[in-house]
Design a protein around this motif. Structure first.
Motif, short mmCIF file in Angstrom:
data_model
loop_
_atom_site.label_atom_id
_atom_site.label_comp_id
_atom_site.label_asym_id
_atom_site.label_seq_id
_atom_site.Cartn_x
_atom_site.Cartn_y
_atom_site.Cartn_z
N THR A 161 -4.61 15.70 -3.49
CA THR A 161 -4.58 14.25 -3.61
C THR A 161 -3.17 13.72 -3.37
OG1 THR A 161 -6.41 14.33 -5.18
CG2 THR A 161 -5.11 12.29 -5.13
N ARG A 166 3.87 5.66 -5.63
CA ARG A 166 3.90 5.67 -7.10
C ARG A 166 2.78 6.52 -7.67
NH1 ARG A 166 4.69 0.08 -6.55
NH2 ARG A 166 2.52 -0.26 -7.12
N LEU A 167 1.59 6.37 -7.13
CA LEU A 167 0.44 7.12 -7.61
C LEU A 167 0.63 8.62 -7.37
CD1 LEU A 167 -2.31 6.89 -8.92
CD2 LEU A 167 -3.30 6.50 -6.67
N LYS A 189 3.22 10.30 -7.54
CA LYS A 189 4.13 10.86 -8.54
C LYS A 189 3.43 11.14 -9.87
CE LYS A 189 8.20 8.64 -6.64
NZ LYS A 189 9.24 7.62 -6.83
N THR A 190 2.27 10.53 -10.10
CA THR A 190 1.60 10.69 -11.39
C THR A 190 0.40 11.64 -11.33
OG1 THR A 190 0.12 8.80 -11.04
CG2 THR A 190 2.26 8.35 -12.07
N ILE A 191 -0.01 12.02 -10.13
CA ILE A 191 -1.19 12.86 -9.94
C ILE A 191 -0.79 14.34 -9.99
CG2 ILE A 191 -3.02 13.46 -8.31
CD1 ILE A 191 -3.43 10.71 -9.33
N ARG A 236 2.38 1.64 -3.48
CA ARG A 236 1.36 2.05 -4.45
C ARG A 236 1.01 3.52 -4.29
NH1 ARG A 236 -3.57 -1.98 -4.41
NH2 ARG A 236 -3.93 -1.21 -6.51
N ALA A 237 0.83 3.94 -3.06
CA ALA A 237 0.47 5.34 -2.80
C ALA A 237 1.59 6.27 -3.27
CB ALA A 237 0.18 5.55 -1.32
N LEU A 253 -2.12 11.09 -0.45
CA LEU A 253 -1.42 9.84 -0.75
C LEU A 253 -0.10 9.75 0.01
CD1 LEU A 253 -2.09 9.61 -4.57
CD2 LEU A 253 -2.86 7.97 -2.85
N GLN A 274 0.81 -1.21 0.00
CA GLN A 274 0.00 0.00 0.00
C GLN A 274 0.85 1.27 0.00
OE1 GLN A 274 -3.48 0.23 -0.36
NE2 GLN A 274 -2.99 -1.86 -0.97
#
Length: 50
Positions: A26, A16-17, A19-21, A13-14, A30, A10
Motif C-alpha cells: 500500500t 502523508r498517508l 507515512k502512517t501505513i 495526501r498520498a 501511494l 492528492q
C-alpha cells in the motif's frame, strides 16, 4: 478546484498517508500515485507558464 490544486492536494495526501501505513504494498502504491500526480503537476505547470 483547478486541476493543479487537485493534484497538489492528492500528492500531499498520498505522501502523508504512506507515512502512517504499515503495509508495504500500500505504501508503494501511494508513493507511486503521488509521483504520478507530481509528474502531471509539473507538465501542467510548464504548460501554464507558456
Amino acid at each position: 478546484m483547478a486541476r493543479i490544486d487537485y493534484l497538489r492536494e492528492q500528492a500531499a495526501r498520498a505522501e502523508r498517508l504512506a507515512k502512517t501505513i504499515l503495509d508495504r504494498e500500500t505504501v508503494e502504491r501511494l508513493q507511486t500515485f503521488a509521483a504520478e500526480c507530481r509528474a502531471e503537476l509539473t507538465v501542467l505547470t510548464l504548460q501554464a507558464a507558456t
